[in-house]
Scaffold this active site. Structure first.
Site, PDB file in Angstrom:
ATOM      1  CG  ASP A   1      -1.739   1.311   1.284  1.00 46.57           C
ATOM      2  OD1 ASP A   1      -2.595   1.445   2.183  1.00 46.57           O
ATOM      3  OD2 ASP A   1      -1.527   2.186   0.417  1.00 46.57           O
TER       4      ASP A   1
ATOM      5  CG  HIS B   1      -4.511  11.961  10.758  1.00 45.42           C
ATOM      6  ND1 HIS B   1      -4.694  13.260  10.364  1.00 45.42           N
ATOM      7  CD2 HIS B   1      -3.204  11.682  10.554  1.00 45.42           C
ATOM      8  CE1 HIS B   1      -3.551  13.753   9.911  1.00 45.42           C
ATOM      9  NE2 HIS B   1      -2.622  12.821  10.018  1.00 45.42           N
TER      10      HIS B   1
HETATM   11  N1  LIG Z   1       2.372   9.951   0.153  1.00 45.62           N
HETATM   12  C1  LIG Z   1       1.672   9.092   1.083  1.00 45.62           C
HETATM   13  C2  LIG Z   1       0.279   9.625   1.403  1.00 45.62           C
HETATM   14  C3  LIG Z   1      -0.001   9.415   2.873  1.00 45.62           C
HETATM   15  N2  LIG Z   1      -1.236  10.060   3.250  1.00 45.62           N
HETATM   16  C4  LIG Z   1      -1.547   9.807   4.686  1.00 45.62           C
HETATM   17  C5  LIG Z   1      -0.622  10.590   5.569  1.00 45.62           C
HETATM   18  C6  LIG Z   1      -0.854  10.236   7.037  1.00 45.62           C
HETATM   19  C7  LIG Z   1      -0.024  11.144   7.941  1.00 45.62           C
HETATM   20  C8  LIG Z   1      -0.028  10.621   9.381  1.00 45.62           C
HETATM   21  C9  LIG Z   1       0.625  11.606  10.372  1.00 45.62           C
HETATM   22  O1  LIG Z   1       1.958  11.882  10.026  1.00 45.62           O
HETATM   23  O2  LIG Z   1      -0.063  12.850  10.388  1.00 45.62           O
HETATM   24  C10 LIG Z   1       0.584  10.993  11.769  1.00 45.62           C
HETATM   25  F1  LIG Z   1       1.094  11.876  12.641  1.00 45.62           F
HETATM   26  F2  LIG Z   1      -0.650  10.697  12.109  1.00 45.62           F
HETATM   27  F3  LIG Z   1       1.324   9.916  11.785  1.00 45.62           F
HETATM   28 ZN   LIG Z   2       1.944  13.957   9.938  1.00 44.45          ZN
END
Ligand SMILES: NCCCNCCCCCC(O)(O)C(F)(F)F
Ligand SMILES: [Zn+2]
Length: 664
Positions: free
Chosen positions: A20, A135
């Site tokens: 993923d 989140h």
């Molecule tokens: N290119 C990859 C796309 C990823 N999209 C989701 C990003 C999630 C970020 C998580 C975070 O860093 O905010 C946490 F602190 F929760 F871990």
């Molecule tokens: Zn983050």
């Protein structure tokens, strides 16, 4: 009191079991490299190791729904196929047979931290946890998060420890929408988040992550979003957001506890954030929050995906929690236009809720909102191809400078008959200053014998700060103005490059400071609107220095940004007799100024001001400054005067800007 560190390698024992691209960056090594860096640098040994625990169902239900918890409870027994199936209902998150256990440990770690801080076992602390939390929502996992660790901790602090006002600062580069939803109608929890937004083009692509989401109902004004609409934000942008948005509101909010969603994907090198702020910025962000809530601060790890900048940033944060001197931030630039536009927008929507921001400028004429909608439809977030990822240039940045604790934390230079507060090392003038200095003092000050002795003690103090034998110090002198004048004229020449001289109270301080070797800022009730050149800045408070609101506005909105831009090698803080400044405000001022010049702060007070010696020494020794009582509504004219002054000064001092250059 010490600093708690909460970590258990059990929280490294889950990972992505299938392909993923969105989740592959969230790896167990994030936690292990962070902890190993703390061990390698010796920082972990200086902390109080507090074990994590599993959050109970009741604690998890403070934020999440029963059906969500029941669903997650089933995951340990699921097959790989069931786990994939279960994951599909959420976005950008993955499940694993052990993630439920780790999610309970992560939430429980935050609660252990809150217990340790709220019961006074430790002053502050950091929890290194996975999975992250900010989140996750009441009934949904999201963005690698399962339980909202910090949101649960905030509710827990209120319920179990009677905290009345909790400030949550989310410096992770993603918007913690889960936290926002949890508290958006709750005036007892102030949520501040900055995040990469790019006009809604960046994940989680939410309309409600923009600056105009200020909270709902009685919670209106207690939700602050600072959207970064461009990548490449730097230290100056982050500090501007703190000085001109977060800190004024935080001081007015007067929290009992500060929780930090400490994500480090906002640092340089991170593939998610693509920002340019260096790891040492977190030393300053942490320091600026440590003067709130009597120092009660709990930092809980969220994101951070570049293992090098993550480890460095974690170390910078913990080292500041431990009270070590801060690194100087080299050559701060000016906040960029895009950042100024964001600050201007958010200040313009907050000013109606927070009197301390009452005089903030109107929103920019360019309709930022229109850009938001078009881009979201047109582009959306393109999935980055593998070679795009490889081609994105590798960022490099200097290793953060060492932050050495001087052998002596705080020293005093006192007349023989003055009592020395315990903890301070009494300094007698050292012979090794050379006869030259004595002769120069004799001629200039033309004081009597003990006048010269006074100055010799003072110079000894300064010399030992210059060599980092001493961190900071306080001197009692018969005549503060004369002492400042003499030290400044001498220092201006050779001893120290760039001295920030902060004078509290009225006094004729006419210095020729055109060469920039010294920046003199005078905070007084004297109405000296005229400014004598770039390096002499009189800040006048209509109601005098006793007006705490006006004073803190001047400190946060003017003095701090000036100090960061000037980057002094020494801070000389003098308290003129009869200044009228309150003890708490005085202690907050010392606490904040310690962030400059690697903590080399020299406090000068009049001999008969001995009553203030205790409170002064306490903060110099590293004890937290007591919180300012709730701030009364600021006098309209003071805010106005300070805004006018900012307008005038910002041509010379870029860090004073809070809006796009007029005419845009
Ligand atoms: N290119 C990859 C796309 C990823 N999209 C989701 C990003 C999630 C970020 C998580 C975070 O860093 O905010 C946490 F602190 F929760 F871990
Ligand atoms: Zn983050």
């Amino acid at each position: 009191m010490g600093t708690a560190l909460i970590y258990d390698e059990e929280m490294t024992k889950y990972k992505l079991l299938w392909v993923d691209p969105a989740c592959k960056i969230e790896v167990p090594e994030r936690l292990s490299v962070s902890y190993e860096a703390l061990v390698r640098t010796g920082l972990s040994d200086r902390c109080v190791a507090v074990p994590p625990r599993e959050a109970s169902d009741a604690e998890i239900l403070l934020v999440h729904s029963e059906e969500y918890l029941e669903g997650v409870k089933k995951t340990p027994h699921m097959t790989l196929e069931d786990l994939k199936e279960f994951t599909l209902q959420y976005g950008d998150v993955y499940f694993h047979p052990n993630i439920y256990h780790c999610a309970k440990l992560a939430a429980g770690s935050a609660l252990q931290l809150v217990d340790s801080v709220m019961t006074g076992t430790v002053r502050n602390g950091m929890a290194l946890v996975r999975p992250p939390g900010h989140h996750s929502m009441r009934s949904a996992a999201s963005g690698f998060c399962v339980f909202n660790n910090v949101a649960i901790a905030a509710r827990y602090a209120k319920q179990k420890h009677g905290a009345k006002r909790v400030l949550i600062v989310d410096w992770d580069i993603h918007h913690g929408q889960g936290v926002q939803y949890c508290f958006e109608d709750d005036p007892s929890v102030l949520y501040f988040s900055w995040h990469r937004y790019e006009h809604q083009k960046f994940w989680p692509n939410l309309r409600e992550s923009d600056y105009d989401s200020v909270g709902k109902g009685s919670g209106a004004g207690f939700n602050i979003n600072v959207p970064w609409n461009k990548v490449g934000m730097e230290n100056s942008d982050y500090l501007s957001a703190f000085c001109h948005v977060l800190l004024p509101v935080a001081y007015e909010f007067c929290p009992d506890l500060v929780l930090v969603c400490a994500g480090f994907d906002s640092a340089i090198g991170d593939p998610e954030g693509e920002m340019c702020a260096t790891p040492d910025i977190f030393a300053h962000l942490t320091h600026l929050l440590m003067n709130l809530a009597g120092g009660k601060l709990c930092a809980v790890l969220e994101g951070g995906y570049n293992l090098t900048s993550l480890a460095q940033s974690v170390c910078q944060t913990v080292q500041t929690l431990l009270g070590d001197p801060l690194p100087r931030l080299a050559n701060l630039g000016s906040p960029c236009e895009s950042a100024l536009e964001s600050l201007q927008c958010v200040r313009s929507v907050l000013r109606r809720y927070w009197p301390i921001l009452k005089h903030a400028a109107d929103p920019p004429t360019t309709d930022v909102g229109s850009r938001r909608i078009k881009l979201a439809k047109a582009e959306g977030e393109k999935a980055e191809t593998a070679e795009e990822e490889r081609s994105r240039e590798e960022k490099v940045w200097p290793e953060p400078a060492e932050r050495l604790r001087p052998p002596v934390c705080s020293a005093s230079a006192l007349p023989d008959d003055a009592a020395c507060p315990d903890g301070l090392k009494r300094l007698t003038s050292s012979k090794d200053l050379g006869p030259l200095l004595g002769r120069r003092i004799k001629t200039e000050v033309a004081g009597d014998a003990d006048g010269v002795a006074t100055f010799l003690r003072l110079y000894t103090l300064i010399e030992k700060m210059r060599t980092n034998e001493i961190g900071n110090g306080v001197a009692l002198v018969p005549d503060v103005a004369a002492a400042v004048k003499c030290v400044v004229q001498d220092l201006g020449s050779d001893l120290v490059n760039r001295v920030l001289v902060v004078c509290v109270g009225k006094e004729e301080l006419n210095y020729a400071t055109a060469d920039g070797k010294m920046l003199v800022v005078q905070i007084s009730g004297e109405d000296k609107e005229e400014q004598k050149g770039k390096y002499y800045i009189p800040m006048c408070l209509k109601k005098g220095c006793g007006d705490t609101v006006g004073f803190i506005q001047a400190v946060l909105g003017l003095l701090l940004p000036l100090g960061y831009e000037y980057d002094p090698g020494l801070v000389l803080l003098s308290r003129m007799p009869g200044s009228g400044v309150g003890d708490c405000m005085w202690q907050q001022l010392i606490g904040l100024l310690k962030g400059f010049a690697k903590g080399h702060t020299l406090v000068l007070m009049q001999t008969n001001d001995e009553a203030c010696m205790g409170p002064t020494a306490s903060v110099l020794l590293g004890h937290p400054a007591p919180p300012l009582q709730e701030l009364l509504t600021p006098l309209p004219d003071d805010g106005d005067a300070l805004e006018r002054m900012r307008e005038r000064l910002q041509a010379d001092w870029k860090m004073l800007q809070t809006a796009v250059s007029s005419g845009n």
